[in-house]
Design a protein around this motif. Structure first.
Motif: not given
Ligand SMILES: [Zn+2]
Length: 330
Positions: A175-176, A274, A294-295, A300
């Motif tokens: 995710h980001s 989020s 993100g999730h 990350s």
């Protein structure tokens, strides 16, 4: 095969040195790129059997066959800013490659579940983002050559490497930006996986709270798209309650009116960054503040870049975010 590998190696080293000479005078605008041009670095390209993957290109609506590493290159370009540290880009390349391999039938995968006949699709909303060379040229303009060279170093410098758990390619999530901790996969998806533990992530200064404001009517309207139970827009604060938090500090579930839903569903309904959120009720409106993007499961990307900056290798980064995996040739 051996000659093929050596040709790539020679071409790559030549290109690296050549680019170093050319950009030595002009490359100062992007300090993150300096590390790309270390002429002492020898990239050993492991021999591969040139796996071909079938990708559904969601922009053209067509199936495309691509050599694995060429596909990985397009994913890294589409999923991570090329300004990130080279070790973060390498970690992204291994993650992207692992996802592709895990979808291939010969490795026990089931392909892209949205597109029969495809191993993967090119959409970040489903498999992972992939962009073609023309998009890179358009996005990077006159910096294309140095960026592309850096990408090649990330991809061919890790060629063939994937993450495995108990000898099998892992199910990859990334995710980001985390909220400072990653999330247990079981809090987001249908089941937990042993390599997705809650671990700290060094986002640092990138961890800002972002707010999005809905009028009470908008909030109620969005809710009623999913649930028939009506809400009173004049008294929202008393009808919304956060029930608890996951081990990573993200919201676990929320009750709205008489409906209790998973925070991940609430995030989807309201398009939140989020599930690390707080609600602030004002006069006639509610502001939802989120942390991270993100999730939260797996690597990350921002955290990976911070680790790279602090001197971690791509192996350090991956073994931190994917606990207990091994990094080996597929
Ligand atoms: Zn897909």
């Amino acid at each position: 095969m051996r000659r093929y590998a050596r040709t790539i190696l020679v071409a790559f080293v030549f290109l690296t040195i050549f680019t170093a000479v050319i950009t030595g005078f002009t490359g100062e605008d992007d300090p993150g790129l300096k590390e790309t041009f270390d002429p002492d670095e020898i990239i050993i390209v492991p021999e591969t059997d040139d796996i071909e993957i079938t990708m559904y290109n969601h922009r053209t609506g067509k199936l495309e066959k691509l050599p694995l590493e060429e596909y990985v290159l397009g994913v890294v370009a589409g999923e991570m800013p090329v300004s990130y540290g080279i070790e973060a880009l390498k970690a992204q390349a291994v993650a992207a490659r692992t996802l592709a391999i895990s979808r291939l039938k010969r490795f026990g995968g089931k392909g892209c579940s949205n597109n029969p006949g495809a191993d993967v699709c090119s959409s970040y909303a489903h498999c992972q983002e992939w962009i073609p060379l023309e998009s890179m040229q358009k996005n990077w303009g006159s910096s294309f050559d140095k960026h592309y060279n850096k990408l090649k170093q990330a991809v061919y410098g890790t060629a063939g490497l994937i993450m495995k758990y108990e000898g099998k390619p892992i199910e990859v999530f990334y995710h980001s930006t985390s909220n400072g901790k990653t999330e247990d996969a079981g809090e987001v998806f249908s089941r937990s996986l042993p390599y997705y533990k809650v671990v700290s992530s060094p986002e640092g200064a990138d961890l800002t709270r972002t707010g999005v404001t809905f009028s009470n009517k908008e909030f109620v309207d969005i809710f009623s798209r999913y649930y028939k139970n009506s809400l009173d827009p004049n008294n929202l604060a008393s009808q919304v309650k956060i029930n608890g938090y996951t081990n990573s500090g993200r919201v676990k579930s929320i009750t709205i009116g008489r409906i209790t839903l998973r925070a991940t569903d609430f995030r989807m309904m309201y398009g939140l960054n989020s599930t690390d959120f707080t609600l602030q009720f004002g006069k006639g409106s509610v502001t939802i503040y989120t942390k991270g993007f993100g999730h939260g499961v797996g690597m990350s990307q921002v955290g990976a870049d911070r680790m790279a900056e602090a001197g971690s290798t791509f192996e350090d980064i991956l073994l931190h975010y994917y606990q207990g995996v091994t990094i080996e040739h597929y």
